[in-house]
Design a protein around this motif. Structure first.
Motif, mmCIF file in Angstrom:
data_model
loop_
_atom_site.group_PDB
_atom_site.id
_atom_site.type_symbol
_atom_site.label_atom_id
_atom_site.label_comp_id
_atom_site.label_asym_id
_atom_site.label_seq_id
_atom_site.Cartn_x
_atom_site.Cartn_y
_atom_site.Cartn_z
ATOM 1 N N VAL A 15 17.622 11.064 57.273
ATOM 2 C CA VAL A 15 17.535 12.238 58.147
ATOM 3 C C VAL A 15 16.140 12.254 58.784
ATOM 4 O O VAL A 15 15.146 12.198 58.074
ATOM 5 N N PRO A 16 16.059 12.292 60.108
ATOM 6 C CA PRO A 16 14.730 12.370 60.730
ATOM 7 C C PRO A 16 13.978 13.599 60.229
ATOM 8 O O PRO A 16 14.582 14.638 59.931
ATOM 9 N N ASP A 17 12.665 13.478 60.155
ATOM 10 C CA ASP A 17 11.858 14.529 59.551
ATOM 11 C C ASP A 17 12.042 15.899 60.202
ATOM 12 O O ASP A 17 12.019 16.915 59.521
ATOM 13 N N GLU A 18 12.254 15.927 61.505
ATOM 14 C CA GLU A 18 12.352 17.229 62.183
ATOM 15 C C GLU A 18 13.619 17.984 61.802
ATOM 16 O O GLU A 18 13.749 19.174 62.075
ATOM 17 N N GLN A 19 14.569 17.290 61.164
ATOM 18 C CA GLN A 19 15.793 17.975 60.741
ATOM 19 C C GLN A 19 15.752 18.341 59.265
ATOM 20 O O GLN A 19 16.767 18.729 58.695
ATOM 21 N N GLN A 20 14.632 18.175 58.607
ATOM 22 C CA GLN A 20 14.554 18.429 57.186
ATOM 23 C C GLN A 20 14.775 19.902 56.849
ATOM 24 O O GLN A 20 14.101 20.770 57.404
ATOM 25 N N PRO A 21 15.698 20.198 55.917
ATOM 26 C CA PRO A 21 15.874 21.592 55.501
ATOM 27 C C PRO A 21 14.728 22.093 54.624
ATOM 28 O O PRO A 21 14.544 23.293 54.497
ATOM 29 N N TRP A 22 14.008 21.180 53.980
ATOM 30 C CA TRP A 22 12.843 21.574 53.189
ATOM 31 C C TRP A 22 11.581 21.154 53.939
ATOM 32 O O TRP A 22 11.554 20.123 54.599
ATOM 33 N N GLN A 23 10.544 21.959 53.795
ATOM 34 C CA GLN A 23 9.274 21.674 54.464
ATOM 35 C C GLN A 23 8.232 21.243 53.426
ATOM 36 O O GLN A 23 8.076 21.891 52.395
ATOM 37 N N THR A 24 7.559 20.135 53.690
ATOM 38 C CA THR A 24 6.524 19.651 52.775
ATOM 39 C C THR A 24 5.209 20.351 53.075
ATOM 40 O O THR A 24 4.664 20.222 54.170
ATOM 41 N N LEU A 25 4.706 21.112 52.095
ATOM 42 C CA LEU A 25 3.448 21.840 52.303
ATOM 43 C C LEU A 25 2.245 20.983 51.916
ATOM 44 O O LEU A 25 1.206 21.042 52.556
ATOM 45 N N SER A 26 2.394 20.192 50.851
ATOM 46 C CA SER A 26 1.310 19.295 50.441
ATOM 47 C C SER A 26 1.899 18.184 49.587
ATOM 48 O O SER A 26 3.010 18.310 49.058
ATOM 49 N N SER A 27 1.159 17.089 49.461
ATOM 50 C CA SER A 27 1.648 15.931 48.716
ATOM 51 C C SER A 27 0.483 15.290 47.974
ATOM 52 O O SER A 27 -0.557 15.007 48.564
ATOM 53 N N LEU A 38 4.862 10.707 43.645
ATOM 54 C CA LEU A 38 4.284 11.816 44.402
ATOM 55 C C LEU A 38 4.687 13.141 43.790
ATOM 56 O O LEU A 38 5.780 13.267 43.237
ATOM 57 N N ARG A 39 3.786 14.119 43.876
ATOM 58 C CA ARG A 39 4.169 15.485 43.546
ATOM 59 C C ARG A 39 3.900 16.336 44.781
ATOM 60 O O ARG A 39 2.758 16.570 45.158
ATOM 61 N N ASP A 40 4.994 16.754 45.424
ATOM 62 C CA ASP A 40 4.888 17.547 46.654
ATOM 63 C C ASP A 40 5.099 19.017 46.330
ATOM 64 O O ASP A 40 5.867 19.367 45.425
ATOM 65 N N THR A 41 4.434 19.865 47.084
ATOM 66 C CA THR A 41 4.782 21.276 47.095
ATOM 67 C C THR A 41 5.647 21.489 48.330
ATOM 68 O O THR A 41 5.242 21.147 49.447
ATOM 69 N N VAL A 42 6.861 22.000 48.104
ATOM 70 C CA VAL A 42 7.806 22.135 49.213
ATOM 71 C C VAL A 42 8.278 23.582 49.343
ATOM 72 O O VAL A 42 8.287 24.349 48.380
ATOM 73 N N LEU A 43 8.651 23.911 50.574
ATOM 74 C CA LEU A 43 9.233 25.214 50.875
ATOM 75 C C LEU A 43 10.714 24.952 51.127
ATOM 76 O O LEU A 43 11.076 24.239 52.075
ATOM 77 N N THR A 44 11.580 25.479 50.279
ATOM 78 C CA THR A 44 13.012 25.201 50.425
ATOM 79 C C THR A 44 13.613 26.067 51.534
ATOM 80 O O THR A 44 12.965 26.983 52.054
ATOM 81 N N GLY A 45 14.868 25.768 51.865
ATOM 82 C CA GLY A 45 15.575 26.532 52.886
ATOM 83 C C GLY A 45 15.700 28.006 52.527
ATOM 84 O O GLY A 45 15.855 28.857 53.399
ATOM 85 N N HIS A 46 15.633 28.302 51.226
ATOM 86 C CA HIS A 46 15.727 29.690 50.779
ATOM 87 C C HIS A 46 14.370 30.379 50.747
ATOM 88 O O HIS A 46 14.274 31.524 50.301
ATOM 89 N N GLY A 47 13.322 29.648 51.153
ATOM 90 C CA GLY A 47 11.995 30.256 51.156
ATOM 91 C C GLY A 47 11.270 30.174 49.823
ATOM 92 O O GLY A 47 10.194 30.733 49.664
ATOM 93 N N THR A 48 11.870 29.490 48.865
ATOM 94 C CA THR A 48 11.211 29.299 47.571
ATOM 95 C C THR A 48 10.192 28.172 47.688
ATOM 96 O O THR A 48 10.445 27.169 48.343
ATOM 97 N N GLN A 49 9.061 28.349 47.013
ATOM 98 C CA GLN A 49 8.085 27.279 46.966
ATOM 99 C C GLN A 49 8.215 26.587 45.613
ATOM 100 O O GLN A 49 8.243 27.254 44.579
ATOM 101 N N LEU A 50 8.346 25.265 45.597
ATOM 102 C CA LEU A 50 8.471 24.575 44.315
ATOM 103 C C LEU A 50 7.782 23.217 44.352
ATOM 104 O O LEU A 50 7.508 22.677 45.416
#
Lengths: 199, 199
Positions: A15-27, A38-50
């Motif tokens: 999936v091209p990055d611009e279509q990602q349902p989760w957003q990578t905040l840091s890696s 890698l340990r990424d901090t991501v923002l899920t489609g539900h707005g949860t940060q994990l």
């Protein structure tokens, strides 16, 4: 000339990055190459940060089912430290930097069991653990294999076993091939061996 | 009453510690539970000292091929962050602490696709990545499945698809099931579905 099916790239399936349902905040890189983690901090489609710990995507290893000129399979029994056990596998190994997949497969066939192949068949690639790893594995069948002395790396504990295909597939059907990627390679190869009258 | 084949323990297949060809000199935990990652310093049989990063052995996940009362397969398409892609899989998930494998399979079937099964069949367990992980995966077929509303976890992105078994196995044979453990579950199940006249 080896026969090779080159339609193996995973890129069209990613999936091209611009279509990602989760957003990578840091890696953050936890582990150095070749076993990058890698340990990424991501923002899920539900707005949860994990936090998500994973191995990044890319071609990582090749798996080779060698078939001798006499129509036998060449399997190995290998000591695997994470399992504290010896398990049945097909010859396999990591794709080295800059290496073509077929070159990697031919090298592993040579190093682990001393084999050279007359013909190659590429099987469908797969992800061994999609939940935690982007590693992509590339299975092959090597036909017309001749064997010389194996040249395993110093710290590889490998026994070479030449087995009838009927016994190889009996073991598979009985659940005796515990190494998943090797078992999957054998299942994928079955129809091709049957089509050639080898099984 | 669900039917269950209990001969699933990996313990008899593990090499007892006193027979280990490699000696563990030290072990450091890099990552906390549930995704424990260890970095051990080991002394190989050749006397080389090396660092080995791996996931320790143990049951980690269950995989369920659900077959409906109408003889269809229930697959999912799931977003996998390590792949940055949606892939076809069978319902699956982690074994929780203290949970029996069958209980875990029934829970995942319920959560991910809203399914309940009349009968269970255990397939051969496998190691998804013996080179770097002691994780053991346990596949099942769930027969006589009825479907209600799915209850995925908040951060799981899952689409449920009910497909004819003929289409499911066409996808498998075409290499469209990129998730290796799901593909292996389908290959293992094939003979059992054929024996029941479902495929």
């Amino acid at each position: 000339m080896p026969e090779f099916s080159p339609q193996r790239s995973f890129q069209p399936l990613l999936v091209p990055d611009e279509q990602q349902p989760w957003q990578t905040l840091s890696s953050q890189q936890l582990s150095p190459a070749p076993h990058v983690l890698l340990r990424d901090t991501v923002l899920t489609g539900h707005g949860t940060q994990l936090a998500y710990t994973y191995r990044p995507r890319g071609p990582v290893a090749v798996f080779v089912l060698p078939i001798t000129l006499g129509g036998e399979a060449v399997l190995i029994r290998q000591y695997r430290y994470p399992l504290r056990a010896w398990v049945w596998e097909v010859p396999a190994g990591g794709v080295e930097s800059g290496e073509e997949l077929l070159g990697s497969a031919a090298r592993e066939l040579h190093e682990e069991v001393g084999g050279s192949a007359a013909q190659w068949l590429a099987l469908p690639a797969f992800y061994p653990q999609p939940s935690v790893s982007g590693a992509a594995f590339y299975p092959f069948v090597a036909f017309g294999v001749t064997l010389q002395k194996a040249q395993p790396e110093a710290d590889e504990l490998i026994e070479r076993h030449v087995l009838p295909l009927s016994e190889t597939y009996r073991m598979l059907d009985a659940g005796e091939i515990l190494a998943g990627p090797s078992a999957l390679t054998l299942y994928q190869a079955r129809v091709h061996l049957q089509a050639r009258g080898l099984l």
